[in-house]
Motif scaffolding. Structure first.
Motif, PDB file in Angstrom:
ATOM      1  N   GLY A  26     -11.105 -45.166  22.594  1.00 53.21           N
ATOM      2  CA  GLY A  26     -10.315 -44.037  22.773  1.00 53.21           C
ATOM      3  C   GLY A  26      -9.138 -43.744  21.648  1.00 53.21           C
ATOM      4  O   GLY A  26      -8.882 -42.473  21.525  1.00 53.21           O
ATOM      5  N   PRO A  39     -10.637 -43.352  16.148  1.00 52.24           N
ATOM      6  CA  PRO A  39     -11.778 -42.531  16.004  1.00 52.24           C
ATOM      7  C   PRO A  39     -13.306 -42.785  15.379  1.00 52.24           C
ATOM      8  O   PRO A  39     -14.288 -41.951  15.462  1.00 52.24           O
ATOM      9  CB  PRO A  39     -11.216 -41.000  15.561  1.00 52.24           C
ATOM     10  CG  PRO A  39     -10.065 -41.635  14.535  1.00 52.24           C
ATOM     11  CD  PRO A  39      -9.400 -42.993  15.200  1.00 52.24           C
ATOM     12  N   ALA A  63     -17.072 -39.526  26.046  1.00 50.66           N
ATOM     13  CA  ALA A  63     -17.340 -38.262  25.463  1.00 50.66           C
ATOM     14  C   ALA A  63     -18.538 -38.392  24.485  1.00 50.66           C
ATOM     15  O   ALA A  63     -19.016 -37.459  24.131  1.00 50.66           O
ATOM     16  CB  ALA A  63     -15.962 -38.119  24.576  1.00 50.66           C
ATOM     17  N   ARG A  82     -12.019 -39.657  25.630  1.00 56.86           N
ATOM     18  CA  ARG A  82     -11.554 -39.442  24.066  1.00 56.86           C
ATOM     19  C   ARG A  82     -12.646 -40.278  23.413  1.00 56.86           C
ATOM     20  O   ARG A  82     -12.412 -40.177  22.310  1.00 56.86           O
ATOM     21  CB  ARG A  82     -10.024 -39.949  23.848  1.00 56.86           C
ATOM     22  CG  ARG A  82      -9.285 -38.867  24.935  1.00 56.86           C
ATOM     23  CD  ARG A  82      -7.777 -39.485  25.078  1.00 56.86           C
ATOM     24  NE  ARG A  82      -7.231 -38.231  25.509  1.00 56.86           N
ATOM     25  CZ  ARG A  82      -6.833 -37.983  26.825  1.00 56.86           C
ATOM     26  NH1 ARG A  82      -7.843 -38.354  27.585  1.00 56.86           N
ATOM     27  NH2 ARG A  82      -6.053 -36.900  27.226  1.00 56.86           N
ATOM     28  N   ASP A  95      -1.734 -37.983  24.929  1.00 57.16           N
ATOM     29  CA  ASP A  95      -1.993 -38.349  23.646  1.00 57.16           C
ATOM     30  C   ASP A  95      -0.879 -38.319  22.750  1.00 57.16           C
ATOM     31  O   ASP A  95      -0.804 -39.042  22.016  1.00 57.16           O
ATOM     32  CB  ASP A  95      -2.747 -37.097  23.038  1.00 57.16           C
ATOM     33  CG  ASP A  95      -4.352 -36.959  23.743  1.00 57.16           C
ATOM     34  OD1 ASP A  95      -4.992 -37.971  23.822  1.00 57.16           O
ATOM     35  OD2 ASP A  95      -4.628 -35.868  24.306  1.00 57.16           O
ATOM     36  N   ASN A 117      -9.614 -42.431  31.156  1.00 60.98           N
ATOM     37  CA  ASN A 117      -8.908 -41.323  30.446  1.00 60.98           C
ATOM     38  C   ASN A 117      -9.202 -41.836  28.836  1.00 60.98           C
ATOM     39  O   ASN A 117      -9.190 -40.879  28.124  1.00 60.98           O
ATOM     40  CB  ASN A 117      -7.422 -41.651  30.580  1.00 60.98           C
ATOM     41  CG  ASN A 117      -6.890 -41.113  32.120  1.00 60.98           C
ATOM     42  OD1 ASN A 117      -7.820 -40.294  32.694  1.00 60.98           O
ATOM     43  ND2 ASN A 117      -6.139 -41.640  32.736  1.00 60.98           N
ATOM     44  N   THR A 141     -15.782 -41.454  21.284  1.00 61.64           N
ATOM     45  CA  THR A 141     -16.980 -40.607  20.734  1.00 61.64           C
ATOM     46  C   THR A 141     -17.959 -41.610  19.996  1.00 61.64           C
ATOM     47  O   THR A 141     -19.076 -41.343  19.670  1.00 61.64           O
ATOM     48  CB  THR A 141     -16.408 -39.708  19.516  1.00 61.64           C
ATOM     49  OG1 THR A 141     -15.843 -40.244  18.438  1.00 61.64           O
ATOM     50  CG2 THR A 141     -15.717 -38.629  20.353  1.00 61.64           C
TER      51      THR A 141
END
Length: 323
Positions: A197, A200, A288, A259, A25, A255, A261
Motif C-alpha cells: 500500500g 506503488p 485495490a 491502496r 495518506d 486500509n 495495486t
C-alpha cells in the motif's frame, strides 16, 4: 478446531468498513519522507558460508529514524547481472535467523532480501536489530507499544523499516530495481500488505495468512495472542478503546489493501485462530488491484498451507518477476 468464523461463501464477500483517518495518506507520506532524510547507507558484507550455490551478504541499512536495521541478501552464486528480487518479512517474534534458513528464492534464480524485525528475534528465530525507542504502558508483546499515539506506535517504525528494506534491496547493483516482489507470513504477511500500500511500483505481493488486519474484529473474535494483547491492554485501560483503535487504524491492513495495486496472491486458513479468516478476507476483498487470487486451506490453523503455499508462491511469483 472446527470452523468458527464466517462461512466460505460469506468470507468471499466480507468487506469491513474501512477505518483510515482523513490524514492517513499524509501521515504515511510524512513518515516516509522523514525516514528518507537519513542516508540509506546500505552496506552488504559477504558472509563466509560453506555453500557453492549461493552468495550471502550481511546487510545493514538505515530504517525509521536512521536506526540501523539488519537483513540478509542471498544471491545465486556467481551472479553478474541484475536479478529480480523477493523481499521477505518475518513472522511475529522472529528475527532474520541464520542465513542458511533462506535459500529457496536464490535456488529459484532470484535475489532474496530478508528484513530483520526491530526488537524481535527471540521467538522461533534469532534477530539482531534492537528497537531503541521506548514506550508508554503496554501489554507484554509488541501490539500495544505506543498505542496511545500513532506517531509513537511500534508498527510505525516497523512498516517504515520495511519500505526502506525495498529501498535497500533496490540499491544493490545485482538487483533489478524495476522487478521487486514482497512476501511474508503472519506478521510478515501484514507487513507485506502495508508495503504494497505504500510502494506503488511493486511487481507482486504475496501475503501468507496475514496478521495486522481488521484489528477491531480480530481483538473481539479470537482469544489467541498476539491479537489478545490488545484486549488485555483494554481490559486494564478501561475507557481507552476508541483512542487505541484510532491509533491502530493507521496500521490496519484493510486500509493499506485499499491502496495496493500490485498483483497479489493471498492465503487463508479456515481454522486459523491466530489470524481469523474473516480478517484476512477483509484485506483481500479490499485489495485495490484487479489481479488477485487467494488460496484457501479449509482444515488448517495458522500454519496455513505450509509447504503447499510455498509451492503455490514458487509457481506464481516468478511469472510476475520474469516479465
Amino acid at each position: 478446531m472446527p470452523h468458527f468464523d464466517l462461512s466460505l461463501d460469506a468470507l468471499r464477500t466480507y468487506q469491513p468498513e474501512l477505518t483510515a483517518p482523513d490524514d492517513f495518506d499524509t501521515f504515511w507520506e510524512k513518515t516516509l519522507a522523514e525516514a528518507r532524510e537519513h542516508d540509506l547507507d546500505a552496506r552488504f558484507e559477504p558472509v563466509d558460508v560453506p555453500y557453492t550455490a549461493v552468495d550471502i551478504f550481511d546487510v545493514t541499512y538505515a530504517g525509521f529514524g536512521g536506526h540501523p536495521v539488519k537483513g540478509w541478501l542471498v544471491l545465486p552464486a556467481g551472479t553478474n547481472e541484475p536479478l529480480p528480487a523477493v523481499v521477505q518479512y518475518i513472522g511475529y517474534g522472529g528475527g532474520r535467523g541464520l542465513p542458511h534458513s533462506h535459500l529457496q528464492w536464490a535456488a529459484a534464480g532470484f535475489a532474496h532480501f530478508v528484513m530483520d524485525t526491530r526488537g524481535q528475534g527471540s521467538g522461533g528465530s534469532v534477530g539482531d536489530t534492537p528497537d531503541p525507542v521506548g514506550s508508554t504502558p503496554s501489554q507484554p508483546g509488541f501490539m500495544t507499544r505506543g498505542i496511545q499515539d500513532p506517531h509513537e506506535y511500534y508498527y510505525r517504525r516497523v512498516y517504515t523499516d520495511a519500505v526502506r528494506a525495498v529501498d535497500a534491496a533496490r540499491s544493490h547493483p545485482l538487483v533489478d530495481a524495476s522487478r521487486v516482489a514482497v512476501t511474508g507470513g503472519s506478521q510478515g504477511g501484514g507487513i507485506t500488505i502495508a508495503v504494497a500500500g505504500l510502494v506503488p511500483d511493486l511487481k507482486a505481493a504475496a501475503p501468507d495468512v496475514p496478521f495486522l488486519c481488521d484489528f477491531r474484529r480480530a481483538a473481539t473474535l479470537t482469544e489467541r495472542h498476539p491479537y489478545r494483547e490488545i484486549a488485555l491492554y483494554l481490559k486494564a485501560h478501561i475507557g481507552e478503546d476508541e483512542r487505541a483503535f484510532r491509533t491502530l487504524s493507521y496500521f490496519d491492513g484493510i486500509n493499506f489493501a485499499a491502496r495496493a495495486t500490485a498483483p497479489t496472491l493471498f492465503s487463508a486458513a479456515l481454522e486459523d485462530l491466530t489470524c481469523p479468516p474473516s480478517t484476512v478476507f477483509g484485506a483481500y476483498n479490499h485489495w485495490a488491484g484487479t489481479e488477485k487470487s487467494i488460496e484457501v486451506y479449509a482444515f488448517n490453523d495458522h500454519e496455513g498451507g505450509g509447504p503447499f503455499q510455498q509451492a503455490a508462491q514458487l509457481r506464481w511469483i516468478p511469472g510476475h518477476l520474469r516479465v
